[in-house]
Design a protein around this motif. Structure first.
Motif, PDB file in Angstrom:
ATOM      1  N   ASP A  63      16.988  10.108  29.024  1.00 41.99           N
ATOM      2  CA  ASP A  63      16.111  10.271  27.801  1.00 41.99           C
ATOM      3  C   ASP A  63      15.815  11.405  27.357  1.00 41.99           C
ATOM      4  OD1 ASP A  63      17.218   7.449  28.219  1.00 41.99           O
ATOM      5  OD2 ASP A  63      15.386   6.734  29.005  1.00 41.99           O
ATOM      6  N   GLY A  64      16.731  12.063  27.735  1.00 40.86           N
ATOM      7  CA  GLY A  64      16.311  13.513  27.267  1.00 40.86           C
ATOM      8  C   GLY A  64      14.826  14.567  28.414  1.00 40.86           C
ATOM      9  N   GLN A  65      14.527  13.819  29.081  1.00 45.98           N
ATOM     10  CA  GLN A  65      13.363  14.504  29.573  1.00 45.98           C
ATOM     11  C   GLN A  65      13.624  14.768  30.792  1.00 45.98           C
ATOM     12  OE1 GLN A  65       9.709  14.620  28.199  1.00 45.98           O
ATOM     13  NE2 GLN A  65       9.458  15.140  30.331  1.00 45.98           N
ATOM     14  N   TRP A  66      12.651  15.893  31.648  1.00 47.93           N
ATOM     15  CA  TRP A  66      13.080  16.463  32.784  1.00 47.93           C
ATOM     16  C   TRP A  66      12.086  15.657  33.648  1.00 47.93           C
ATOM     17  CZ3 TRP A  66      17.217  18.390  35.100  1.00 47.93           C
ATOM     18  CH2 TRP A  66      18.385  19.198  33.857  1.00 47.93           C
ATOM     19  N   TRP A  67      11.898  15.062  35.360  1.00 49.71           N
ATOM     20  CA  TRP A  67      10.949  14.185  35.668  1.00 49.71           C
ATOM     21  C   TRP A  67      11.558  14.998  37.166  1.00 49.71           C
ATOM     22  CZ3 TRP A  67       7.359  11.573  33.973  1.00 49.71           C
ATOM     23  CH2 TRP A  67       7.413  11.050  32.344  1.00 49.71           C
ATOM     24  N   LEU A  68      10.127  14.789  38.164  1.00 49.54           N
ATOM     25  CA  LEU A  68      10.984  15.712  39.274  1.00 49.54           C
ATOM     26  C   LEU A  68      10.598  14.106  39.704  1.00 49.54           C
ATOM     27  CD1 LEU A  68      10.052  17.397  41.586  1.00 49.54           C
ATOM     28  CD2 LEU A  68       7.259  16.715  41.229  1.00 49.54           C
ATOM     29  N   ALA A  69      11.257  14.544  40.820  1.00 50.65           N
ATOM     30  CA  ALA A  69      12.156  13.487  41.768  1.00 50.65           C
ATOM     31  C   ALA A  69      11.842  13.307  42.977  1.00 50.65           C
ATOM     32  CB  ALA A  69      13.359  12.884  41.247  1.00 50.65           C
ATOM     33  N   ALA A  70      11.232  14.704  43.532  1.00 49.38           N
ATOM     34  CA  ALA A  70      11.276  15.097  44.928  1.00 49.38           C
ATOM     35  C   ALA A  70      11.084  16.039  45.289  1.00 49.38           C
ATOM     36  CB  ALA A  70      11.939  14.860  45.801  1.00 49.38           C
ATOM     37  N   GLY A  71       9.686  16.009  46.006  1.00 49.27           N
ATOM     38  CA  GLY A  71       9.542  17.430  45.829  1.00 49.27           C
ATOM     39  C   GLY A  71       9.189  18.006  48.266  1.00 49.27           C
ATOM     40  N   GLN A  72       8.499  19.021  48.212  1.00 47.55           N
ATOM     41  CA  GLN A  72       8.936  19.230  49.226  1.00 47.55           C
ATOM     42  C   GLN A  72       8.149  20.573  49.680  1.00 47.55           C
ATOM     43  OE1 GLN A  72       9.282  17.880  52.542  1.00 47.55           O
ATOM     44  NE2 GLN A  72       7.988  19.540  53.858  1.00 47.55           N
ATOM     45  N   ASN A  73       6.634  20.853  50.196  1.00 50.26           N
ATOM     46  CA  ASN A  73       6.254  21.932  49.799  1.00 50.26           C
ATOM     47  C   ASN A  73       6.530  22.486  51.956  1.00 50.26           C
ATOM     48  OD1 ASN A  73       3.853  20.326  50.624  1.00 50.26           O
ATOM     49  ND2 ASN A  73       2.648  22.263  49.406  1.00 50.26           N
ATOM     50  N   THR A  74       5.625  23.830  52.039  1.00 54.26           N
ATOM     51  CA  THR A  74       6.395  24.878  52.959  1.00 54.26           C
ATOM     52  C   THR A  74       5.264  25.901  52.976  1.00 54.26           C
ATOM     53  OG1 THR A  74       6.965  24.875  55.153  1.00 54.26           O
ATOM     54  CG2 THR A  74       7.931  25.654  53.210  1.00 54.26           C
TER      55      THR A  74
END
Length: 152
Positions: free
Chosen positions: A131-142
């Motif tokens: 709906d026009g908005q960007w959302w974080l679906a997944a993340g992985q950090n190292t």
């Protein structure tokens, strides 16, 4: 032998979306505010930690970030830096964003193998537009350590 596909798609918005996302992370860190840090996280965000933990959902991840932001700040400042953006659909972007530990003059500290020293991290984020908005679906950090396959 089948040719490997090029999965990138043209997306004028991908770079802007990722830079906006990184700016939100920076603002949350700078203001020590988990609400700001997480304002772009989807309800069902999945997060993988560098130590093998899998955090399932905003309701599980947000209290962790609240706890981190409430701790007294010790150690270096950090700067978020967009390293790579790949749009795989017009509404799905994969991004690599570094969180760089900074020295006293504001320059990134070199990677260290000492777990007691400040360290920079590289994170891979999957952003999805709804709906026009960007959302974080997944993340992985190292953590970024010396001896990586490619220079930072």
């Amino acid at each position: 032998m089948m040719a490997r596909p090029d999965i990138a798609v043209a997306s004028a918005e991908a770079e802007v979306a990722v830079r906006t996302f990184a700016a939100g992370l920076q603002a949350g860190y700078d203001h020590r505010d988990a609400e700001v840090l997480n304002r772009q996280f989807a309800a069902n965000v999945i997060w993988g930690s560098p130590y093998g933990a899998l955090i399932d959902g905003y309701d599980q991840l947000h209290p962790i970030h609240v706890r981190f932001q409430q701790q007294p700040r010790k150690g270096p400042a950090f700067r978020y830096q967009v390293r790579h953006v790949l749009a795989v659909r017009e509404d799905v972007v994969i991004a690599h964003i570094a969180r760089l530990a900074l020295g006293p003059e504001g320059e990134p500290l070199p990677p260290s193998s000492d777990p007691g020293q400040p360290f920079s991290e590289m994170a891979m984020y999957v952003l999805v537009r709804r709906d026009g908005q960007w959302w974080l679906a997944a993340g992985q950090n190292t953590p970024m350590r010396p001896g990586g396959a490619v220079p930072a």
